[in-house]
Motif scaffolding. Structure first.
Motif, PDB file in Angstrom:
ATOM      1  N   LEU A   1       2.257  -0.045  47.660  1.00 19.94           N
ATOM      2  CA  LEU A   1       2.497   0.753  48.871  1.00 19.94           C
ATOM      3  C   LEU A   1       2.941   2.175  48.534  1.00 19.94           C
ATOM      4  CD1 LEU A   1       4.346  -1.856  51.152  1.00 19.94           C
ATOM      5  CD2 LEU A   1       2.032  -0.965  51.424  1.00 19.94           C
ATOM      6  N   VAL A   2       3.961   2.283  47.664  1.00 21.69           N
ATOM      7  CA  VAL A   2       4.547   3.603  47.397  1.00 21.69           C
ATOM      8  C   VAL A   2       3.614   4.467  46.567  1.00 21.69           C
ATOM      9  CG1 VAL A   2       6.475   4.794  46.282  1.00 21.69           C
ATOM     10  CG2 VAL A   2       6.893   2.710  47.596  1.00 21.69           C
TER      11      VAL A   2
ATOM     12  N   GLY B   1       6.164   8.394  46.829  1.00 22.07           N
ATOM     13  CA  GLY B   1       7.274   8.730  45.956  1.00 22.07           C
ATOM     14  C   GLY B   1       7.038   8.229  44.543  1.00 22.07           C
ATOM     15  N   ASN B   2       8.117   8.175  43.759  1.00 25.26           N
ATOM     16  CA  ASN B   2       8.026   7.773  42.351  1.00 25.26           C
ATOM     17  C   ASN B   2       8.622   6.378  42.171  1.00 25.26           C
ATOM     18  OD1 ASN B   2      10.733   8.245  42.672  1.00 25.26           O
ATOM     19  ND2 ASN B   2      10.792  10.057  41.349  1.00 25.26           N
TER      20      ASN B   2
ATOM     21  N   VAL C   1      11.561   5.399  41.525  1.00 24.80           N
ATOM     22  CA  VAL C   1      12.854   5.126  42.158  1.00 24.80           C
ATOM     23  C   VAL C   1      12.633   4.503  43.541  1.00 24.80           C
ATOM     24  CG1 VAL C   1      15.001   6.139  43.000  1.00 24.80           C
ATOM     25  CG2 VAL C   1      13.962   7.000  40.892  1.00 24.80           C
ATOM     26  N   LEU C   2      11.714   5.078  44.305  1.00 25.34           N
ATOM     27  CA  LEU C   2      11.395   4.517  45.614  1.00 25.34           C
ATOM     28  C   LEU C   2      10.722   3.166  45.479  1.00 25.34           C
ATOM     29  CD1 LEU C   2      11.507   5.047  48.639  1.00 25.34           C
ATOM     30  CD2 LEU C   2       9.258   6.140  48.471  1.00 25.34           C
ATOM     31  N   VAL C   3       9.946   2.988  44.412  1.00 21.64           N
ATOM     32  CA  VAL C   3       9.314   1.686  44.170  1.00 21.64           C
ATOM     33  C   VAL C   3      10.388   0.607  43.997  1.00 21.64           C
ATOM     34  CG1 VAL C   3       7.923   0.343  42.547  1.00 21.64           C
ATOM     35  CG2 VAL C   3       7.196   2.629  43.220  1.00 21.64           C
ATOM     36  N   VAL C   4      11.409   0.894  43.192  1.00 24.70           N
ATOM     37  CA  VAL C   4      12.481  -0.075  42.969  1.00 24.70           C
ATOM     38  C   VAL C   4      13.246  -0.345  44.257  1.00 24.70           C
ATOM     39  CG1 VAL C   4      14.640  -0.486  41.731  1.00 24.70           C
ATOM     40  CG2 VAL C   4      12.689   0.527  40.538  1.00 24.70           C
ATOM     41  N   PHE C   5      13.525   0.708  45.030  1.00 22.90           N
ATOM     42  CA  PHE C   5      14.285   0.520  46.266  1.00 22.90           C
ATOM     43  C   PHE C   5      13.506  -0.334  47.274  1.00 22.90           C
ATOM     44  CE2 PHE C   5      15.281   1.930  50.608  1.00 22.90           C
ATOM     45  CZ  PHE C   5      16.635   1.620  50.657  1.00 22.90           C
TER      46      PHE C   5
END
Length: 348
Positions: free
Chosen positions: A30-31, A37-38, A40-44
């Motif tokens: 999705l991200v 985003g990068n 960091v947004l993937v992990v969140f």
């Protein structure tokens, strides 16, 4: 009823791991796929999807109550990991970048006569300054702080005790530069001329006075809290045996609270060792070695890091990182030593 009938079903670990992997894959698709985003947004986003999917799977297998318990346990573990990550990052950065100058020249020489193009030069003078300044400050701050805490807990009553406690609380948040300015105005400009033919003098002792001002409130507050945690029956048992109050405090209360007191003292020492502004204001800093803390300019590791970090030399950053690693290692060794000594002397 057989034991199998009374056991509750548990979500297999394989399912838990599968949910985590699937959540990260969907989050990355999705991200990164939509360019939102990068990593960091993937992990969140993956963490949010993981919690939602885990709650649904746990509710189906274990029930809603166990599912809520599992979700909160996961959140607690995640918070713990998030708290540890910055510390681990700092330690890794210090070790990886500070290992470049871990050699005999760094620990055995100073910056005297070292130019911008010289690759040598060390922090021996700064290490000596830190040990002397923090050592003198500790010798002054620990007795005063512990005695002040004993007064507040064991003897302090009325308005005077409230006033002392109020000023201790106020001093806890005092900026380090204010403590340095106070010692500069009082000791360097007023007192030191009496001993130097009317001329103000920078010294490591002046820096120790400023560090003492910073250490005192931390020691008082931490010691006060530790003394309040000592069980009342210990005091009452000593009084019942006819032991005077001062001896009860010395032989019973202080040994019982000693591990906590040592922890508070080491927190104060760590803060003092890392202060730059007071040393810069009242010790002046020096590139040469000065063993006399009562006369002449003196440096410290924190000030050395500050100076090298702003130096234009291409060799300065390596010195700054190694000095920072040395400072952290020094505080760690002092803390471990103090804790071991406190454990040996603790009242059983």
């Amino acid at each position: 009823m057989t034991p199998d009938n009374i056991r509750t079903k548990k979500l297999p670990i394989a399912v838990n791991l599968g949910v985590a992997v699937a959540a990260l894959v969907v989050s990355a698709a999705l991200v990164l796929g939509l360019g939102l985003g990068n990593w960091v947004l993937v992990v969140f986003v993956g963490a949010v999807l993981y919690l939602a999917a885990l709650f649904a799977a746990a509710t189906r297998v274990e029930g809603r109550r166990s599912a809520r318990n599992r979700i909160w346990k996961t959140l607690i573990y995640s918070a713990c990991i998030l708290a540890i990550l910055p510390l681990a990052s700092v330690v890794w950065t210090l070790v990886s970048k500070g290992a470049a100058r871990l050699d005999g020249d760094f620990f055995g020489s100073s910056m005297n006569n070292i130019g911008a193009r010289d690759a040598n030069g060390g922090a021996y003078h700064a290490i000596i300054g830190t040990l002397e300044q923090v050592g003198i400050a500790t010798l002054m701050a620990v007795p005063l702080g512990v005695l002040g805490a004993i007064y507040l807990v064991e003897y302090g009553r009325g308005k005077f005790a409230l006033t002392v406690r109020f000023f201790v609380d106020v001093m806890t948040g005092i900026p380090s530069i204010v403590a340095g300015l106070f010692i500069l105005a009082f000791w360097v400009l007023i007192v030191s001329p009496w001993f130097n033919n009317g001329t103000p003098r920078f010294s490591g002792f002046a820096a120790s006075l400023a560090l003492t001002v910073l250490m005192l409130p931390t020691i008082v507050r931490s010691t006060e809290e530790m003394l309040r945690l000592v069980p009342g029956p210990l005091r009452e048992g000593a009084y019942a045996l006819g032991v005077p109050q001062w001896k009860t405090i010395l032989k019973v209360v202080l040994p019982t609270a000693l591990p906590g007191i040592v922890t508070g003292v080491m927190l104060a020492v760590a803060r003092a060792a890392g202060e730059t502004a007071p040393v810069l204001l009242v010790a002046g800093g020096a590139a040469a070695i000065n063993f006399d803390a009562f006369a002449g300019n003196q440096s410290s590791l924190a000030l050395y890091v500050y100076q090298q970090a702003g130096d234009a030399s291409r060799y300065a950053p390596d010195r700054a990182w190694t000095a920072a690693l040395t400072l952290v290692a020094l505080v760690l060794v002092l803390t471990i030593t103090a804790k071991l000594l406190a454990r040996r002397n603790r009242l059983s």
